[in-house]
Scaffold this motif. Structure first.
Motif, PDB file in Angstrom:
ATOM      1  N   UNK A  82       0.832  -1.205   0.000  1.00 52.83           N
ATOM      2  CA  UNK A  82       0.000   0.000   0.000  1.00 52.83           C
ATOM      3  C   UNK A  82       0.865   1.253   0.000  1.00 52.83           C
ATOM      4  N   UNK A  83       1.889   1.233   0.840  1.00 51.00           N
ATOM      5  CA  UNK A  83       2.774   2.399   0.942  1.00 51.00           C
ATOM      6  C   UNK A  83       3.543   2.593  -0.358  1.00 51.00           C
ATOM      7  N   UNK A  84       4.032   1.512  -0.916  1.00 49.05           N
ATOM      8  CA  UNK A  84       4.931   1.650  -2.060  1.00 49.05           C
ATOM      9  C   UNK A  84       4.205   2.056  -3.336  1.00 49.05           C
ATOM     10  N   UNK A 104       6.878   1.293   9.462  1.00 47.22           N
ATOM     11  CA  UNK A 104       6.691   0.533   8.228  1.00 47.22           C
ATOM     12  C   UNK A 104       6.639   1.472   7.028  1.00 47.22           C
ATOM     13  N   UNK A 105       5.922   2.583   7.182  1.00 40.32           N
ATOM     14  CA  UNK A 105       5.806   3.577   6.107  1.00 40.32           C
ATOM     15  C   UNK A 105       7.184   4.053   5.673  1.00 40.32           C
ATOM     16  N   UNK A 106       8.011   4.475   6.622  1.00 36.57           N
ATOM     17  CA  UNK A 106       9.310   5.052   6.269  1.00 36.57           C
ATOM     18  C   UNK A 106      10.211   4.009   5.606  1.00 36.57           C
ATOM     19  N   UNK A 107      10.233   2.803   6.148  1.00 42.50           N
ATOM     20  CA  UNK A 107      11.061   1.740   5.571  1.00 42.50           C
ATOM     21  C   UNK A 107      10.640   1.450   4.135  1.00 42.50           C
ATOM     22  N   UNK A 138      11.509   2.267  -2.089  1.00 47.48           N
ATOM     23  CA  UNK A 138      11.090   2.814  -3.388  1.00 47.48           C
ATOM     24  C   UNK A 138      12.076   3.879  -3.864  1.00 47.48           C
ATOM     25  N   UNK A 139      12.592   4.668  -2.952  1.00 47.27           N
ATOM     26  CA  UNK A 139      13.499   5.761  -3.319  1.00 47.27           C
ATOM     27  C   UNK A 139      14.728   5.263  -4.068  1.00 47.27           C
ATOM     28  N   UNK A 140      15.134   4.032  -3.806  1.00 48.83           N
ATOM     29  CA  UNK A 140      16.293   3.469  -4.499  1.00 48.83           C
ATOM     30  C   UNK A 140      16.048   3.344  -5.998  1.00 48.83           C
ATOM     31  N   UNK A 141      14.769   3.284  -6.408  1.00 54.19           N
ATOM     32  CA  UNK A 141      14.425   3.194  -7.824  1.00 54.19           C
ATOM     33  C   UNK A 141      14.471   4.556  -8.516  1.00 54.19           C
ATOM     34  N   UNK A 142      14.587   5.632  -7.733  1.00 54.78           N
ATOM     35  CA  UNK A 142      14.534   6.989  -8.283  1.00 54.78           C
ATOM     36  C   UNK A 142      15.739   7.799  -7.796  1.00 54.78           C
ATOM     37  N   UNK A 143      16.938   7.464  -8.252  1.00 55.41           N
ATOM     38  CA  UNK A 143      18.134   8.179  -7.788  1.00 55.41           C
ATOM     39  C   UNK A 143      18.165   9.645  -8.197  1.00 55.41           C
TER      40      UNK A 143
END
Length: 365
Positions: free
Chosen positions: A168-170, A201-204, A209-214
């Protein structure tokens, strides 16, 4: 001429008034792009309860799901406040969001230069503010279970559950990062991870996901600090992504940057479905008086063109018509101040000015 099918749910209070203006604007701009608007109007919320004994029927939900594009007015009113939770107009809204699967709510917070003086904040603080709040819409405490009221040792208590899964978060986080790529490439994730397990859980999940958008810069902020920073220095934000409860509160707070909640549109997206609605409520105290501000509903129609119809030129025309109206000094009652060059305008006058601007744009092109 191709046809565009949408469902309109005018709802309660000022909902029918502002929705009609939005539909008139939408019909005009689509005709300029050789498209015919086909609208199915259906009761929703309190008006639906009065007719069918339910705030939304299965048949209405099915029509919305089949049509995929929905323009909503507003729901609620004091005459329905004493109904049970599942009969209240607001229950229809939650059910519609869930049935459509529109999990990402996009709320643009844009301060028009012409309205910088309409806010209670200093002009130098808010002028130039352009924020997109991406709110998770079908999870969190509004939908979490269990939820119940009980009693312990003679003392009543109630339970609501704030639940979020990684998926849900991602999925909503990816929407935030994708939209940030089209803007200033900055995302601020808002949570309460110092207290809440669901926020940890949200932050983790966001970090993964952030790793996919450098190419996109990610920051984190606790919700209480975010509430303060929105007022202290709103221009520091580009895209904010947050959960259902926090997004509800922060976007209403941010509306005051624009001068009025009557200026805020929204788009709720999920798969091929889109639900478009002004952020404001039904304002029953002014319903039927012809003074409602329709600009948030009209701006929601622009978002409908952008996200559901993939018709960016039409979206920009509507937004340009709103901007021109404000620059010419026309003001609905909720943002009117007695300043040189401003004119108090009722709902009908606002509608006429918008349609005139759109027609003038068409003639000039």
């Amino acid at each position: 001429m191709s046809e565009v099918k949408i469902v309109a749910l005018p709802g309660d209070g000022i909902g029918p008034e502002v929705t009609q203006v939005a539909l008139d604007v939408l019909e005009t701009v689509l005709e300029q792009h050789d498209l015919k608007l086909n609208v199915t109007k259906l009761p929703f919320g309190g008006t639906c309860y009065e007719e069918f004994g339910e705030p939304v029927t299965d048949e209405i939900l099915q029509t919305c799901k089949e049509t995929k594009v929905v323009l909503l007015g507003a729901v609620g009113g004091p005459q329905w406040d004493d109904l049970s939770a599942n009969k209240r107009p607001e229950a229809a809204l939650l059910k519609l969001r869930s049935e459509l699967g529109v999990f990402a709510n996009l709320r643009p917070i844009f301060v028009h230069s012409a309205l910088a003086g309409a806010s209670t904040l200093k002009e130098e603080v808010i002028e130039g503010t352009d924020i997109l709040i991406v709110r998770e819409l079908t999870g969190g405490v509004y939908f979490g279970k269990p939820r119940f009221t009980s009693e312990e040792n003679g003392d009543p208590f109630s339970v609501d559950t704030m639940k979020y899964s990684r998926s849900e978060v991602q999925r909503v986080t990816r929407i935030a990062f994708e939209t940030a790529r089209l803007r200033d490439k900055r995302v601020c994730s808002v949570d309460k991870m110092n207290v809440l397990e669901s926020s940890r859980m949200w932050r983790k999940s966001v970090l993964e996901v952030a790793e996919e958008y450098p190419d996109v810069e990610l920051s984190h902020m606790l919700v209480d600090n975010a509430a303060m920073q929105l007022i202290r220095n709103p221009k520091q934000f580009d895209v904010i992504v947050t959960g259902n409860l926090f997004g509800d509160i922060l976007s209403d707070e941010a509306s005051m940057l624009t001068g009025s909640i009557g200026m805020l549109p929204s788009a709720s997206l999920g798969g091929e479905n889109g639900l478009y609605e002004p952020v404001h409520g039904s304002a029953p105290d002014i319903a039927g008086k012809g003074i409602a501000n329709p600009l948030a509903a009209v701006a929601s129609a622009a978002l409908l063109c952008r996200y559901s119809l993939d018709l960016e030129p039409a979206a920009k025309k509507i937004e340009s018509a709103i901007l021109q109206l404000l620059e010419e000094g026309y003001r609905p009652a909720d943002i009117y101040t007695e300043e040189p060059g401003t004119k108090l305008a009722n709902t009908g006058e606002i509608s006429n000015q918008l349609l005139t601007s759109l027609n003038e744009m068409a003639d000039a092109s």
